[in-house]
Design a protein around this motif. Structure first.
Motif, PDB file in Angstrom:
ATOM      1  N   LYS A  13       0.828  -1.064   0.069  1.00 36.90           N
ATOM      2  CA  LYS A  13       0.183   0.136  -0.057  1.00 36.90           C
ATOM      3  C   LYS A  13       0.792   1.056  -0.128  1.00 36.90           C
ATOM      4  CE  LYS A  13      -4.019  -2.016   2.163  1.00 36.90           C
ATOM      5  NZ  LYS A  13      -4.959  -2.053   3.238  1.00 36.90           N
ATOM      6  N   HIS A  14       1.917   1.414   0.680  1.00 34.41           N
ATOM      7  CA  HIS A  14       3.071   2.387   0.846  1.00 34.41           C
ATOM      8  C   HIS A  14       3.592   2.647  -0.515  1.00 34.41           C
ATOM      9  CE1 HIS A  14       2.292   3.369   4.752  1.00 34.41           C
ATOM     10  NE2 HIS A  14       2.656   2.287   5.423  1.00 34.41           N
ATOM     11  N   LEU A  16       2.397   1.699  -3.446  1.00 33.19           N
ATOM     12  CA  LEU A  16       1.470   2.368  -4.399  1.00 33.19           C
ATOM     13  C   LEU A  16       1.112   3.734  -4.235  1.00 33.19           C
ATOM     14  CD1 LEU A  16      -1.279  -0.753  -4.454  1.00 33.19           C
ATOM     15  CD2 LEU A  16       0.576  -0.127  -6.266  1.00 33.19           C
ATOM     16  N   VAL A  17       1.195   4.112  -3.000  1.00 32.40           N
ATOM     17  CA  VAL A  17       0.782   5.590  -2.777  1.00 32.40           C
ATOM     18  C   VAL A  17       2.081   6.401  -3.412  1.00 32.40           C
ATOM     19  CG1 VAL A  17       0.677   7.206  -1.104  1.00 32.40           C
ATOM     20  CG2 VAL A  17      -0.564   5.306  -0.893  1.00 32.40           C
ATOM     21  N   LEU A  18       3.559   5.780  -3.065  1.00 34.31           N
ATOM     22  CA  LEU A  18       4.497   6.693  -3.327  1.00 34.31           C
ATOM     23  C   LEU A  18       4.631   6.556  -4.976  1.00 34.31           C
ATOM     24  CD1 LEU A  18       7.183   5.297  -0.815  1.00 34.31           C
ATOM     25  CD2 LEU A  18       6.270   7.629  -1.134  1.00 34.31           C
ATOM     26  N   TYR A  20       2.221   6.162  -7.087  1.00 30.63           N
ATOM     27  CA  TYR A  20       1.181   7.069  -7.857  1.00 30.63           C
ATOM     28  C   TYR A  20       1.077   8.453  -7.460  1.00 30.63           C
ATOM     29  CZ  TYR A  20      -0.318   2.763  -9.941  1.00 30.63           C
ATOM     30  OH  TYR A  20      -0.368   1.474 -10.483  1.00 30.63           O
ATOM     31  N   LEU A  21       1.389   8.727  -6.341  1.00 29.50           N
ATOM     32  CA  LEU A  21       0.848  10.131  -6.089  1.00 29.50           C
ATOM     33  C   LEU A  21       2.255  10.987  -5.785  1.00 29.50           C
ATOM     34  CD1 LEU A  21      -1.868   9.373  -3.251  1.00 29.50           C
ATOM     35  CD2 LEU A  21      -2.151  10.230  -5.568  1.00 29.50           C
ATOM     36  N   VAL A  22       3.524  10.395  -5.243  1.00 29.92           N
ATOM     37  CA  VAL A  22       4.520  11.347  -5.035  1.00 29.92           C
ATOM     38  C   VAL A  22       5.292  11.182  -6.218  1.00 29.92           C
ATOM     39  CG1 VAL A  22       6.617  11.337  -3.496  1.00 29.92           C
ATOM     40  CG2 VAL A  22       4.317  10.760  -2.489  1.00 29.92           C
ATOM     41  N   SER A  23       5.728  10.071  -6.954  1.00 33.18           N
ATOM     42  CA  SER A  23       6.745  10.376  -8.022  1.00 33.18           C
ATOM     43  C   SER A  23       6.430  11.312  -8.956  1.00 33.18           C
ATOM     44  CB  SER A  23       6.915   8.646  -8.393  1.00 33.18           C
ATOM     45  OG  SER A  23       5.844   8.545  -9.015  1.00 33.18           O
ATOM     46  N   GLN A  63       3.755   9.066 -17.162  1.00 36.58           N
ATOM     47  CA  GLN A  63       2.852   9.454 -15.905  1.00 36.58           C
ATOM     48  C   GLN A  63       1.737  10.425 -16.271  1.00 36.58           C
ATOM     49  OE1 GLN A  63       6.150  10.572 -13.449  1.00 36.58           O
ATOM     50  NE2 GLN A  63       6.225   8.715 -12.302  1.00 36.58           N
TER      51      GLN A  63
END
Length: 68
Positions: A13-14, A16-18, A20-23, A63
């Motif tokens: 889960k972490h 995936l968040v990194l 899709y959202l942070v990168s 992206q």
């Protein structure tokens, strides 16, 4: 006493968040910083590792395609 069947679920889960959202935001910052340093002549093109920079731009375009 402990069940280890779902031990990687939190890590996934972490990631995936990194991913899709942070990168994408880190990618934008990296591209802008590199371009600014190249234009200000604080860095040389050879120091930037052109293949990595071009690959970074290609990944950023992919992206953008996924998010738009």
């Amino acid at each position: 006493m402990t069940d280890y069947q779902d031990r990687f679920e939190g890590i996934v889960k972490h990631i995936l968040v990194l991913g899709y959202l942070v990168s994408p935001f880190l990618n934008i910052i990296t591209i802008l910083l590199t371009v600014i340093l190249l234009l200000a002549k604080k860095a040389r093109w050879a120091d930037v590792h052109p293949y990595i920079f071009i690959l970074n731009v290609i990944i950023f375009l992919i992206q953008l395609e996924w998010f738009i």
